[in-house]
Design an enzyme around this catalytic site. Structure first.
Site, PDB file in Angstrom:
ATOM      1  N   ASN A 212      53.871 -98.853  64.413  1.00 40.83           N
ATOM      2  CA  ASN A 212      55.021 -99.708  64.115  1.00 40.83           C
ATOM      3  C   ASN A 212      56.079 -98.877  63.400  1.00 40.83           C
ATOM      4  O   ASN A 212      55.892 -97.683  63.178  1.00 40.83           O
ATOM      5  CB  ASN A 212      54.587-100.936  63.306  1.00 40.83           C
ATOM      6  CG  ASN A 212      53.968-100.539  61.993  1.00 40.83           C
ATOM      7  OD1 ASN A 212      54.631 -99.967  61.136  1.00 40.83           O
ATOM      8  ND2 ASN A 212      52.676-100.807  61.838  1.00 40.83           N
ATOM      9  N   ASP A 280      47.351-105.054  63.169  1.00 46.61           N
ATOM     10  CA  ASP A 280      46.373-106.142  63.166  1.00 46.61           C
ATOM     11  C   ASP A 280      45.261-105.910  64.180  1.00 46.61           C
ATOM     12  O   ASP A 280      44.161-106.412  64.032  1.00 46.61           O
ATOM     13  CB  ASP A 280      47.080-107.468  63.469  1.00 46.61           C
ATOM     14  CG  ASP A 280      47.940-107.912  62.297  1.00 46.61           C
ATOM     15  OD1 ASP A 280      47.460-107.808  61.152  1.00 46.61           O
ATOM     16  OD2 ASP A 280      49.101-108.334  62.510  1.00 46.61           O
TER      17      ASP A 280
HETATM   18  O1  PMT Z   1      57.668 -98.632  55.194  1.00 48.06           O
HETATM   19  P1  PMT Z   1      59.123 -99.085  55.139  1.00 48.06           P
HETATM   20  O2  PMT Z   1      59.925 -98.568  56.297  1.00 48.06           O
HETATM   21  O3  PMT Z   1      59.741 -98.748  53.817  1.00 48.06           O
HETATM   22  O4  PMT Z   1      59.138-100.667  55.300  1.00 48.06           O
HETATM   23  C1  PMT Z   1      58.604-101.459  54.318  1.00 48.06           C
HETATM   24  C2  PMT Z   1      57.804-102.632  54.908  1.00 48.06           C
HETATM   25  C3  PMT Z   1      58.751-103.558  55.657  1.00 48.06           C
HETATM   26  C4  PMT Z   1      56.714-102.126  55.835  1.00 48.06           C
HETATM   27  C5  PMT Z   1      57.132-103.345  53.674  1.00 48.06           C
HETATM   28  O5  PMT Z   1      58.145-103.814  52.825  1.00 48.06           O
HETATM   29  C6  PMT Z   1      56.275-104.519  54.136  1.00 48.06           C
HETATM   30  O6  PMT Z   1      56.711-105.627  54.383  1.00 48.06           O
HETATM   31  N1  PMT Z   1      54.948-104.230  54.255  1.00 48.06           N
HETATM   32  C7  PMT Z   1      53.963-105.223  54.820  1.00 48.06           C
HETATM   33  C8  PMT Z   1      54.046-105.149  56.317  1.00 48.06           C
HETATM   34  C9  PMT Z   1      53.054-106.079  56.975  1.00 48.06           C
HETATM   35  O7  PMT Z   1      52.174-105.642  57.646  1.00 48.06           O
HETATM   36  O8  PMT Z   1      53.214-107.361  56.688  1.00 48.06           O
HETATM   37  P2  PMT Z   1      52.271-108.554  57.265  1.00 48.06           P
HETATM   38  O9  PMT Z   1      53.035-109.776  56.940  1.00 48.06           O
HETATM   39  O10 PMT Z   1      51.877-108.305  58.666  1.00 48.06           O
HETATM   40  O11 PMT Z   1      50.971-108.450  56.370  1.00 48.06           O
HETATM   41  C10 PMT Z   1      50.835-109.144  55.135  1.00 48.06           C
HETATM   42  C11 PMT Z   1      50.066-108.289  54.161  1.00 48.06           C
HETATM   43  O12 PMT Z   1      48.755-108.041  54.641  1.00 48.06           O
HETATM   44  C12 PMT Z   1      50.659-106.954  53.846  1.00 48.06           C
HETATM   45  O13 PMT Z   1      50.489-106.716  52.464  1.00 48.06           O
HETATM   46  C13 PMT Z   1      49.825-105.969  54.662  1.00 48.06           C
HETATM   47  O14 PMT Z   1      49.735-104.696  54.013  1.00 48.06           O
HETATM   48  C14 PMT Z   1      48.478-106.664  54.629  1.00 48.06           C
HETATM   49  N2  PMT Z   1      47.639-106.382  55.788  1.00 48.06           N
HETATM   50  C15 PMT Z   1      47.982-106.797  57.037  1.00 48.06           C
HETATM   51  C16 PMT Z   1      47.118-106.584  58.100  1.00 48.06           C
HETATM   52  C17 PMT Z   1      45.893-105.909  57.857  1.00 48.06           C
HETATM   53  N3  PMT Z   1      45.069-105.670  58.853  1.00 48.06           N
HETATM   54  N4  PMT Z   1      45.595-105.500  56.627  1.00 48.06           N
HETATM   55  C18 PMT Z   1      46.424-105.718  55.589  1.00 48.06           C
HETATM   56  O15 PMT Z   1      46.144-105.320  54.459  1.00 48.06           O
END
Ligand code: PMT
Length: 403
Positions: A212, A280
């Protein structure tokens, strides 16, 4: 940390001056000595008698006061402090500080001092966002002036937005941090933090992968900001072009499964911040490079990856005290973030809109909303470094509240 610290408190003319009596009370409860200078504007909102009674010292107002000058000249006043705190700091006093004006006791003391200065800005949202104020702010920062707040919310003028003076606990936390740092300590000294950052790469075959657009800028900045506050930080990073932050133990990984293992290996920790954009799903990984065959389009079979945030948030004796996730959303930002917080059982979620054009993925700025059990706090658009510093400060403040 504030015991016996001498704080020269300059109270300028803003409605937030009504919070100053409480600020003085809380500072004195912590053993600080507070001496006040009240500007003409400030005196419209709070009386010198109140400030004198609460600080247990004279409240200074006039530049040309023969009695004061003989007992305590304005130069001595400004030098006999460990720090000068301007709260509230109006747009006017910030502009005067930038211009080096000295037309009353407050500005003269600020110009004459050789001590650190901290400001707690407070003003109408349009005044705060005006290019003149923002440019003054930048100049003050380059002169090492420390800034606490402002925050967003209802303003006394009836408008809503950024410009509310930082709350008293936030100002106290900023002062505490300042003195801790000055003494070579940080508010998070003695705490272990684990941060995830960047994307993960999920191999399709030995040469191809699913990824990503995460650059790691936000997560790396969080790791650096926590380390600056004294935490012992392990950063588990997916593949990025970001340099390893100073003073941080960095573990480089590629896939979600490797990230999960590295996080487990880094435990126990009191603080966890999951800023990584973890894939994911991962494809079934072909051992050899997939061959292109005429007329055949390969199908990818995906399997779910471990959810690192949810795993680390699981209740149990080893659960970190504070687990912070990020929510990357393209619609219903706050609602989806709240749902994610509940579903993954983390304590806080930093919600950011990652719609195309937002620049959140890969850009230098981020507009975030901090979702906690207490509600939602919307922060203005900030450099990712500033988002990280603010988050680290909030984390430190939450630990100090529980000391
Ligand atoms: O890296 P940059 O270019 O600076 O951009 C920053 C960012 C946009 C990546 C950052 O600010 C951000 O939003 N990170 C979380 C991205 C994400 O995967 O969001 P999500 O809504 O899909 O996941 C929610 C949370 O679960 C996140 O804390 C993620 O780290 C965590 N997660 C998700 C899937 C997984 N398999 N394991 C996880 O720990």
């Amino acid at each position: 940390m504030l015991e016996n610290r001498r704080i020269l408190l300059i109270v300028a003319g803003g409605i937030a001056a009504v919070k100053v009596p409480d600020l003085i009370r809380r500072l004195r409860e912590r053993g600080a000595h507070v001496r006040c200078i009240l500007t003409k504007g400030g005196a419209q909102f709070v009386t010198p008698l109140t400030l004198a009674a609460l600080s247990g010292d004279k409240c200074y107002q006039e530049l040309f006061d023969l009695k004061d000058e003989s007992e305590m000249g304005h130069i001595r006043l400004s030098r006999e402090a460990d720090i000068i705190l301007v709260a509230p700091a109006t747009a006017d006093i910030m502009a005067k500080m930038v211009a080096g004006m000295a037309d009353d006791l407050a500005t003269t003391a600020l110009l004459a001092t050789d001590k650190p200065v901290m400001i707690a800005p407070s003003m109408n949202v349009m005044m705060w966002t005006h290019p003149a104020t923002q440019s003054n702010l930048q100049i003050l920062k380059t002169r090492e002036v420390k800034v606490v707040g402002p925050s967003a919310g209802d303003l006394a003028c009836g408008e809503v937005g950024n410009g509310r003076m930082a709350e008293v606990p936030e100002i106290i936390a900023a002062l505490t941090r300042f003195f801790q740092k000055n003494d070579g300590q940080g508010p998070l000294t003695g705490y272990k933090a684990l941060v995830t950052s960047g994307p993960t790469h999920e191999p399709i075959d030995p040469v191809r992968y699913i990824a990503n657009r995460s650059s790691g800028k936000q997560g790396h900045a969080v790791a650096a900001a926590l380390a600056e506050l004294g935490a012992q930080v392990t950063l588990v990073s997916g593949p990025t072009h970001e340099a390893d932050p100073d003073g941080v133990n960095v573990v480089h990984v590629e896939t979600a499964k490797q990230m999960m293992k590295a996080c487990n290996d880094a435990l126990p920790a009191e603080i966890v911040v999951c800023a990584a954009a973890v894939a994911d799903w991962s494809p079934e990984n072909a051992k050899q490079k997939m061959k292109k065959e005429a007329g055949k389009t390969p199908a990818l079979t995906l399997a779910e990856n471990p959810d690192i945030l949810a795993t680390l948030s699981q209740p149990g004796p080893a659960r970190p005290n504070l687990v912070v996730g990020f929510a990357a959303e393209t619609e219903n930002l706050i609602e989806n973030a709240k749902t994610k917080r509940a579903k993954k059982n983390c304590d806080w979620i930093v919600a950011n809109d990652v719609s195309p054009g937002s620049g959140a993925f890969g850009g230098d700025n981020n507009t975030v909303h901090l979702v906690t059990a207490d509600g939602v706090e919307s922060w203005p658009t900030l450099r990712k470094r500033a988002v990280a510093e603010r988050l680290a400060e909030r984390i430190a403040a939450s630990f100090q509240r529980h000391l």
